[in-house]
Scaffold this motif. Structure first.
Motif, PDB file in Angstrom:
ATOM      1  N   ARG A 112       0.828  -0.335  -0.311  1.00 56.30           N
ATOM      2  CA  ARG A 112      -0.195   0.026  -0.245  1.00 56.30           C
ATOM      3  C   ARG A 112       1.561   1.222   0.033  1.00 56.30           C
ATOM      4  O   ARG A 112       1.811   1.294   0.602  1.00 56.30           O
ATOM      5  N   LYS A 113       0.610   2.311  -1.071  1.00 54.57           N
ATOM      6  CA  LYS A 113       1.152   3.677  -1.036  1.00 54.57           C
ATOM      7  C   LYS A 113       0.295   4.909  -0.254  1.00 54.57           C
ATOM      8  O   LYS A 113      -0.536   4.441   0.049  1.00 54.57           O
ATOM      9  N   ASP A 114       1.201   5.752   0.442  1.00 52.98           N
ATOM     10  CA  ASP A 114       0.947   7.042   0.837  1.00 52.98           C
ATOM     11  C   ASP A 114       0.067   7.903  -0.739  1.00 52.98           C
ATOM     12  O   ASP A 114       0.607   7.719  -1.792  1.00 52.98           O
ATOM     13  N   VAL A 163      -2.966  -9.488   4.462  1.00 52.22           N
ATOM     14  CA  VAL A 163      -4.090 -10.152   4.454  1.00 52.22           C
ATOM     15  C   VAL A 163      -4.053 -11.528   5.083  1.00 52.22           C
ATOM     16  O   VAL A 163      -5.416 -11.660   5.103  1.00 52.22           O
ATOM     17  N   ALA A 164      -3.681 -12.286   5.615  1.00 57.72           N
ATOM     18  CA  ALA A 164      -3.935 -13.515   6.298  1.00 57.72           C
ATOM     19  C   ALA A 164      -5.117 -12.926   7.988  1.00 57.72           C
ATOM     20  O   ALA A 164      -5.833 -13.709   7.752  1.00 57.72           O
ATOM     21  N   SER A 165      -4.946 -11.738   8.384  1.00 56.84           N
ATOM     22  CA  SER A 165      -5.964 -10.994   9.122  1.00 56.84           C
ATOM     23  C   SER A 165      -7.473 -10.916   8.492  1.00 56.84           C
ATOM     24  O   SER A 165      -8.669 -11.187   8.968  1.00 56.84           O
ATOM     25  N   ASN A 207      -3.340 -15.601  -5.051  1.00 57.23           N
ATOM     26  CA  ASN A 207      -3.764 -14.272  -6.856  1.00 57.23           C
ATOM     27  C   ASN A 207      -3.470 -12.853  -6.798  1.00 57.23           C
ATOM     28  O   ASN A 207      -3.971 -12.251  -5.030  1.00 57.23           O
ATOM     29  N   SER A 208      -2.837 -12.592  -7.009  1.00 58.51           N
ATOM     30  CA  SER A 208      -1.930 -11.281  -7.203  1.00 58.51           C
ATOM     31  C   SER A 208      -3.357  -9.786  -6.155  1.00 58.51           C
ATOM     32  O   SER A 208      -3.213  -9.185  -5.245  1.00 58.51           O
ATOM     33  N   PRO A 209      -4.148 -10.301  -6.937  1.00 53.34           N
ATOM     34  CA  PRO A 209      -5.168  -9.344  -6.599  1.00 53.34           C
ATOM     35  C   PRO A 209      -5.754  -9.419  -4.675  1.00 53.34           C
ATOM     36  O   PRO A 209      -5.888  -8.424  -4.046  1.00 53.34           O
ATOM     37  N   THR A 210      -5.610 -10.576  -4.800  1.00 50.75           N
ATOM     38  CA  THR A 210      -5.850 -11.067  -2.755  1.00 50.75           C
ATOM     39  C   THR A 210      -4.686 -10.302  -2.072  1.00 50.75           C
ATOM     40  O   THR A 210      -4.957  -9.342  -1.288  1.00 50.75           O
ATOM     41  N   LEU A 211      -3.608 -10.061  -2.947  1.00 51.35           N
ATOM     42  CA  LEU A 211      -2.418 -10.056  -1.802  1.00 51.35           C
ATOM     43  C   LEU A 211      -2.824  -7.856  -1.775  1.00 51.35           C
ATOM     44  O   LEU A 211      -2.076  -7.446  -1.164  1.00 51.35           O
ATOM     45  N   MET A 212      -2.846  -7.689  -3.302  1.00 54.93           N
ATOM     46  CA  MET A 212      -2.479  -6.480  -3.248  1.00 54.93           C
ATOM     47  C   MET A 212      -4.127  -6.020  -2.092  1.00 54.93           C
ATOM     48  O   MET A 212      -3.835  -4.555  -2.223  1.00 54.93           O
ATOM     49  N   ASN A 213      -4.944  -6.348  -2.638  1.00 56.12           N
ATOM     50  CA  ASN A 213      -5.930  -5.239  -2.000  1.00 56.12           C
ATOM     51  C   ASN A 213      -6.924  -6.594  -0.718  1.00 56.12           C
ATOM     52  O   ASN A 213      -7.953  -5.922  -0.536  1.00 56.12           O
ATOM     53  N   ALA A 214      -6.356  -7.018  -0.339  1.00 49.53           N
ATOM     54  CA  ALA A 214      -7.182  -8.066   1.408  1.00 49.53           C
ATOM     55  C   ALA A 214      -6.863  -6.910   2.227  1.00 49.53           C
ATOM     56  O   ALA A 214      -5.986  -6.070   2.085  1.00 49.53           O
ATOM     57  N   GLY A 215      -8.419  -6.462   2.914  1.00 44.31           N
ATOM     58  CA  GLY A 215      -7.753  -5.529   4.260  1.00 44.31           C
ATOM     59  C   GLY A 215      -7.822  -4.210   3.776  1.00 44.31           C
ATOM     60  O   GLY A 215      -7.387  -3.225   4.273  1.00 44.31           O
ATOM     61  N   SER A 243      -9.766  -2.823 -10.671  1.00 43.90           N
ATOM     62  CA  SER A 243      -9.630  -3.364  -9.437  1.00 43.90           C
ATOM     63  C   SER A 243      -8.005  -4.207  -9.805  1.00 43.90           C
ATOM     64  O   SER A 243      -8.263  -5.027  -8.419  1.00 43.90           O
ATOM     65  N   GLY A 244      -7.949  -4.960 -10.557  1.00 42.39           N
ATOM     66  CA  GLY A 244      -7.193  -5.526 -10.576  1.00 42.39           C
ATOM     67  C   GLY A 244      -7.136  -6.709 -11.270  1.00 42.39           C
ATOM     68  O   GLY A 244      -6.619  -7.928 -11.187  1.00 42.39           O
ATOM     69  N   GLY A 245      -8.293  -7.333 -11.736  1.00 40.29           N
ATOM     70  CA  GLY A 245      -8.678  -8.491 -11.915  1.00 40.29           C
ATOM     71  C   GLY A 245      -8.445  -8.344 -13.925  1.00 40.29           C
ATOM     72  O   GLY A 245      -8.474  -7.980 -14.398  1.00 40.29           O
ATOM     73  N   GLY A 246      -8.795  -9.695 -14.180  1.00 42.21           N
ATOM     74  CA  GLY A 246      -8.424  -9.701 -15.536  1.00 42.21           C
ATOM     75  C   GLY A 246      -9.419 -10.481 -16.367  1.00 42.21           C
ATOM     76  O   GLY A 246     -10.586 -10.911 -16.173  1.00 42.21           O
ATOM     77  N   THR A 247     -10.056  -9.896 -17.078  1.00 37.47           N
ATOM     78  CA  THR A 247     -11.637 -10.311 -17.779  1.00 37.47           C
ATOM     79  C   THR A 247     -11.493 -11.185 -19.316  1.00 37.47           C
ATOM     80  O   THR A 247     -10.567 -11.176 -20.114  1.00 37.47           O
ATOM     81  N   GLY A 248     -12.305 -12.164 -19.435  1.00 35.33           N
ATOM     82  CA  GLY A 248     -12.574 -13.111 -20.950  1.00 35.33           C
ATOM     83  C   GLY A 248     -13.856 -12.759 -21.517  1.00 35.33           C
ATOM     84  O   GLY A 248     -14.352 -12.537 -20.646  1.00 35.33           O
TER      85      GLY A 248
END
Ligand code: ADP
Length: 584
Positions: free
Chosen positions: A29-31, A47-49, A84-92, A126-131
């Motif tokens: 996360r960034k300021d 992420v874990a919490s 997957n990456s979006p969970t690491l980036m966006n959880a919490g 939001s970080g997802g990929g689409t098909g």
């Protein structure tokens, strides 16, 4: 209430330099000034919490949540499993969108097409990929009732999706990735097959042609097949199936695009046909989904389950523990995630699909001394993936007892056969793990190593240099290690042309281009046999590969039960990335 503050007793997490670069650029996360305000330890705790907190819905004890948060933290920071990456980036975080894979419908009207463009932009942001499948769009020059004009066809709309993607950056760091699918019996199929002929065209899309069983039979019998207008059901033309198939082979030989998917086979494995037909996969092809469905993925690092002296050198007990904990994690992710559209949230909560897979496969084989291109490796692949798949199903059953089955269970193919109840409509998928494997410092997905020592191009042209640690250790153990040798390997990538190295070392430390294409395919098929969804795998071919080689690979993929196939001939694209879905 569970206190999600990081306990002061947490050990600082160590990551290598490559992981540090990727994490601080994309994940922390960034300021307001774009400076990271977290490190690996606080990121993994966030992420874990957040994921453990979902447990409170099912179990009120605060101790349970805290214990689970610590277990999730250890699981990730020992790099045994990564979501997957979006969970690491966006959880919490406020955004809270945690899934990597989405499929959106593209209906045959202006409203529906531009709804699709808008929804894709929201998902990319939001970080997802689409098909998307473009098969429902009427063909070019077909009549348009409301205006009396003519339609511009799937390709022209595909370009709009491509341009929109170009402009939406994900959190300022990467562009979105897309999959575009067209059925082989769509009247505009030839234009679609040729759509990426010019380097750089539609560069935010992977394209795949959806082949039907009927088409494959026509290829086999050298017959013609019908091109059908999707909006009227009228036959517009007939083509020689073998000519179209050869054209697909030709294009794959020229540039790797488009790939192919076997649509009927994907639908034969659709666990919830009552909810609709599957038309598309996510960007890298490993996750077929219904329209408006999303799925979160996670990968177990097989490099770390090696244990000398155990049956086949694998710590099965530990692997079982990891699978069960990972399935709980991924099921919690479904509840923790905020989806960009209500309709997607509803669909996800109806099927509760998760995609647990593996990475570090080549690293495990190195430790076991088994060559990737060997019968022994194929047998072990089946054994390991069957174990992961069976245990993931057992874990999903256990969760169903605790929390209830997925709402579409009764009408699903499991419910119809009384196999469950299960918590999740699917549990396994093998992802490319393009960035996860950098964070976990392991080989990606089920791929062989691209090179024993190489420069990886990621993110805006930045270069990361890596040597495989097991290879380095093997050189030291055999007394062959020297700086001069390492330089030579970095230059050549492989060791088969380096003299004075032991033959058994050369046999085990094989790289992607040295492995015969059919072994790539056999490995994909071995993992596919025990995977609910699909397997991300590139069949790498040397520059000298012929069209016949690709023809044979396509045919073998069909015969061996794969759900699709991607080939890449070395040097056939001007910029080369390991995962075509990286989109950076
Ligand atoms: P990671 O290692 O970052 O978790 P993978 O390489 O395993 O991701 O890719 C898994 C899926 O994540 C892809 O099939 C796609 O759905 C999504 N994905 C990958 N790269 C991107 C991207 N640049 N933009 C959007 N989605 C992506």
């Amino acid at each position: 209430m569970f206190n999600s503050e990081m306990p002061p007793t947490m050990m600082p997490v160590k990551v290598n330099d490559n992981a540090k670069t990727v994490l601080s650029k994309r994940y922390y996360r960034k300021d307001g000034n774009g400076e990271p305000i977290e490190d690996a330890t606080s990121m993994f705790w966030r992420v874990a919490s957040a994921i453990a907190a979902e447990e409170a819905k099912y179990d009120k004890s605060p101790f349970k949540v805290e214990k689970l948060a610590r277990e999730f933290f250890d699981l990730m920071t020992e790099f045994k499993f990564l979501p997957n990456s979006p969970t690491l980036m966006n959880a919490g975080t406020d955004l809270g969108q945690l899934a990597a894979c989405f499929v959106l419908p593209v209906g045959d009207s202006m409203e529906e097409i531009f709804d699709g463009v808008k929804h894709a932009a929201l998902i990319h942001k939001s970080g997802g990929g689409t098909g998307f499948s473009f098969s429902r769009l009427r063909h070019k020059d077909a009549r348009v009732g409301s205006t009396g004009g003519v339609a511009s066809g799937p390709l022209s709309f595909l370009r709009i999706f491509n341009t929109a993607t170009e402009q939406v950056k994900q959190g300022g760091t990467r562009r979105g990735a897309n999959m575009g699918i067209l059925r082989v019996d769509h009247p505009d199929i030839i234009e679609f097959i040729r759509a990426k002929e010019r380097d750089g065209d539609l560069n935010n899309f992977n394209l795949s042609v959806a082949l039907t069983e009927k088409f494959m039979q026509a290829v086999e019998k050298n017959e013609e097949y019908d091109l059908v207008a999707p909006h009227s059901g009228e036959t517009k033309a007939r083509l020689k199936a073998r000519e179209v198939f050869n054209m697909l082979v030709q294009k794959a030989w020229e540039s790797g695009d488009p790939g192919i998917i076997f649509l009927d086979r994907i639908n034969r494995d659709n666990p919830t046909p009552a909810l609709g037909e599957i038309e598309s996969t996510n960007p890298c092809g490993e996750q077929p989904l219904l329209p408006y469905e999303a799925c979160n993925l996670g990968s177990i690092n097989l490099a770390l389950v090696y244990k000398d002296g155990e049956d086949h050198g694998i710590d099965w007990k530990e692997l079982k523990r990891i699978v069960h904990l990972s399935v709980r994690f991924l099921d919690n992710v479904i509840d923790a995630s905020r989806y960009p559209l209500d309709r997607i949230g509803e669909m996800v909560r109806t099927n509760r699909k998760i995609g647990l897979g593996v990475m570090g496969w080549a690293d495990l084989l190195f430790q076991l001394g088994i060559p990737y291109d060997s019968q022994e490796a194929l047998s072990l692949a089946e054994r390991v993936m069957k174990f992961v798949n069976d245990e993931s199903k057992a874990a999903s059953k256990k969760l169903a007892k605790e929390r209830g089955e997925f709402p579409a269970y009764k009408e699903s193919t499991y419910g119809q056969r009384n196999l469950g109840p299960y918590r999740n409509a699917t549990t396994t998928t093998i992802a490319p793990t393009g960035t996860l494997s950098i964070i976990g410092a392991c080989s990606s997905g089920v791929e062989p190593l691209f090179a024993l020592s190489f420069a990886r191009h990621v993110m805006d042209g930045e270069k990361l240099v890596e040597s495989n640690p097991y290879f380095k250790q093997a050189l030291i153990d055999s007394g062959s290690y020297s700086d001069k040798l390492m330089d030579e390997v970095a230059q050549k990538g492989s060791i088969n042309k380096i003299e004075h190295l032991p033959d058994d070392l050369k046999r085990v430390y094989v790289t992607a281009m040295e492995i015969e294409p059919e072994w790539h395919l056999k490995m994909q098929a071995a993992f596919q046999r025990h995977t609910d969804n699909a397997v991300s795998k590139t069949v790498n071919l040397p520059n000298s590969a012929s069209k016949e080689d690709i023809y044979n690979i396509y045919w073998m993929a069909y015969e061996q039960g794969c759900k699709g196939v991607t080939v890449y001939r070395d040097g056939s694209k001007s910029t080369q990335v390991l995962c075509t879905g990286e989109g950076s």
